[in-house]
Design a protein around this motif. Structure first.
Motif, PDB file in Angstrom:
ATOM      1  N   HIS A 126     -14.982  -2.084 -15.765  1.00 25.27           N
ATOM      2  CA  HIS A 126     -14.788  -3.534 -15.819  1.00 25.27           C
ATOM      3  C   HIS A 126     -14.119  -4.040 -14.541  1.00 25.27           C
ATOM      4  N   ALA A 127     -13.139  -3.288 -14.032  1.00 24.25           N
ATOM      5  CA  ALA A 127     -12.445  -3.696 -12.806  1.00 24.25           C
ATOM      6  C   ALA A 127     -13.384  -3.664 -11.606  1.00 24.25           C
ATOM      7  N   VAL A 128     -14.241  -2.632 -11.525  1.00 17.98           N
ATOM      8  CA  VAL A 128     -15.216  -2.554 -10.432  1.00 17.98           C
ATOM      9  C   VAL A 128     -16.177  -3.737 -10.500  1.00 17.98           C
ATOM     10  N   HIS A 129     -16.654  -4.024 -11.695  1.00 13.82           N
ATOM     11  CA  HIS A 129     -17.601  -5.129 -11.860  1.00 13.82           C
ATOM     12  C   HIS A 129     -16.977  -6.448 -11.434  1.00 13.82           C
ATOM     13  N   THR A 130     -15.730  -6.681 -11.813  1.00 21.52           N
ATOM     14  CA  THR A 130     -15.038  -7.916 -11.437  1.00 21.52           C
ATOM     15  C   THR A 130     -14.862  -8.009  -9.923  1.00 21.52           C
ATOM     16  N   ALA A 131     -14.448  -6.894  -9.303  1.00 20.84           N
ATOM     17  CA  ALA A 131     -14.232  -6.889  -7.852  1.00 20.84           C
ATOM     18  C   ALA A 131     -15.528  -7.131  -7.092  1.00 20.84           C
ATOM     19  N   LEU A 132     -16.615  -6.486  -7.505  1.00 20.65           N
ATOM     20  CA  LEU A 132     -17.892  -6.663  -6.811  1.00 20.65           C
ATOM     21  C   LEU A 132     -18.431  -8.085  -6.984  1.00 20.65           C
ATOM     22  N   ALA A 133     -18.151  -8.688  -8.130  1.00 15.95           N
ATOM     23  CA  ALA A 133     -18.620 -10.057  -8.359  1.00 15.95           C
ATOM     24  C   ALA A 133     -17.981 -11.035  -7.381  1.00 15.95           C
ATOM     25  N   GLU A 134     -16.813 -10.686  -6.852  1.00 22.46           N
ATOM     26  CA  GLU A 134     -16.127 -11.543  -5.886  1.00 22.46           C
ATOM     27  C   GLU A 134     -16.637 -11.334  -4.463  1.00 22.46           C
ATOM     28  N   HIS A 135     -17.530 -10.360  -4.296  1.00 24.64           N
ATOM     29  CA  HIS A 135     -18.141 -10.086  -2.983  1.00 24.64           C
ATOM     30  C   HIS A 135     -19.653  -9.953  -3.165  1.00 24.64           C
ATOM     31  N   PRO A 136     -20.318 -11.036  -3.542  1.00 23.85           N
ATOM     32  CA  PRO A 136     -21.741 -10.957  -3.896  1.00 23.85           C
ATOM     33  C   PRO A 136     -22.653 -10.578  -2.738  1.00 23.85           C
ATOM     34  N   GLY A 137     -22.161 -10.668  -1.498  1.00 29.66           N
ATOM     35  CA  GLY A 137     -23.002 -10.309  -0.363  1.00 29.66           C
ATOM     36  C   GLY A 137     -23.100  -8.824  -0.111  1.00 29.66           C
ATOM     37  N   TYR A 153     -21.753   0.802 -17.514  1.00 30.79           N
ATOM     38  CA  TYR A 153     -21.897  -0.153 -16.419  1.00 30.79           C
ATOM     39  C   TYR A 153     -23.214  -0.920 -16.527  1.00 30.79           C
ATOM     40  N   ARG A 154     -24.240  -0.271 -17.029  1.00 27.92           N
ATOM     41  CA  ARG A 154     -25.507  -0.980 -17.212  1.00 27.92           C
ATOM     42  C   ARG A 154     -25.316  -2.157 -18.172  1.00 27.92           C
ATOM     43  N   GLY A 155     -24.432  -2.011 -19.143  1.00 28.96           N
ATOM     44  CA  GLY A 155     -24.151  -3.111 -20.046  1.00 28.96           C
ATOM     45  C   GLY A 155     -23.428  -4.265 -19.380  1.00 28.96           C
ATOM     46  N   LEU A 156     -22.732  -3.996 -18.286  1.00 29.51           N
ATOM     47  CA  LEU A 156     -22.023  -5.031 -17.540  1.00 29.51           C
ATOM     48  C   LEU A 156     -22.918  -5.724 -16.525  1.00 29.51           C
ATOM     49  N   ASP A 157     -23.867  -4.977 -15.979  1.00 29.30           N
ATOM     50  CA  ASP A 157     -24.715  -5.503 -14.898  1.00 29.30           C
ATOM     51  C   ASP A 157     -26.112  -4.919 -15.046  1.00 29.30           C
ATOM     52  N   ALA A 158     -27.073  -5.786 -15.289  1.00 27.73           N
ATOM     53  CA  ALA A 158     -28.444  -5.327 -15.518  1.00 27.73           C
ATOM     54  C   ALA A 158     -29.166  -4.967 -14.232  1.00 27.73           C
TER      55      ALA A 158
END
Length: 240
Positions: A126-137, A153-158
């Motif tokens: 969840h923390a990785v997903h949140t951090a990456l979402a703040e750097h979409p590039g 993780y697949r459940g967090l990001d398709a």
């Protein structure tokens, strides 16, 4: 056949402290296509780039990452086995690595390995997903040896590419896997692994390739990525 991407494993750590800013900067300077990092959560919930559960091997401190706050970790010297000269090497917060990639002079891919087992369980993903979402590039790939972590993780990001890492191929890939990540030794026992993976629709990222002849052989087998401690050597071996 497309050339494999060259991934700097824990940065260009052949002669610099692993996962240090210096190692990551060196990897960018020598021409690596991607950087690889391991992530763990600190006691106060910050992601840091660190492989081991404890800091005993890599720093002048002792104990588990999860028992220390980020501020406490930043006080320590993570030069590890390397000769100490100049300023000490500090642990790298994951956000700092993301900023380095964002500011790089060219497009750099990022491979993030979530480490398990850990007392924090799914909080890591969840923390990785949140951090990456703040750097979409940033073109990110998420990896784990833990089958549950890949599926979680697949459940967090398709859409993010997911790598299942393994030393021994045990059963079918976990749900959500796009890429197989075998240790290089596996290819000696299963030389058709890459061919069969491609036929099944999977890419193959091979680790950790630290010899030039090995790099050429893995490239000839059709690997999609070569993960190495010495990206400059691999780039030279591939004629790049």
């Amino acid at each position: 056949m497309p050339e494999p991407i060259v991934v700097a494993h824990r940065g260009a750590n052949i002669d610099l402290p692993e996962q240090s800013l210096a190692a990551y900067r060196r990897a960018i300077d020598v021409g690596a296509d991607a950087l690889e990092c391991d992530v763990r959560l600190t006691k106060d919930g910050h992601l840091v780039c660190h492989h081991d559960r404890t800091i005993d091997r890599t720093s002048d401190g002792t104990g588990a990452i999860s028992d220390r706050t980020l501020a406490e970790l930043l006080e320590l010297d993570f030069t590890g086995k390397h000769a100490r000269s100049g300023d000490p090497h500090r642990i790298v917060p994951f956000t700092t690595l993301l900023e380095l990639i964002d500011d790089a002079p060219r497009k750099i891919r990022l491979l993030v390995e979530t480490k398990h087992p850990t007392r924090y369980g799914s909080r890591v993903e969840h923390a990785v997903h949140t951090a990456l979402a703040e750097h979409p590039g940033i073109d990110a790939v998420v990896m784990s040896f833990a089958r549950a972590a890949v599926t979680r993780y697949r459940g967090l990001d398709a859409g993010v590419p997911l790598v299942w890492l393994f030393e021994y191929p045990l059963g079918a890939p976990p749900i959500g896997t796009d890429i197989l990540g075998p240790r290089v030794d596996v290819l000696r026992a299963k030389p058709r692994l890459i061919e069969r993976a491609h036929a099944a629709g999977h890419q193959v990222f091979v680790w950790t390739v630290n010899e030039s002849e090995q790099a050429k052989a893995v490239a000839d087998m059709g690997a999609d990525a070569i993960i190495t401690d010495d990206p400059e050597m691999v780039l030279t071996a591939l004629g790049r």
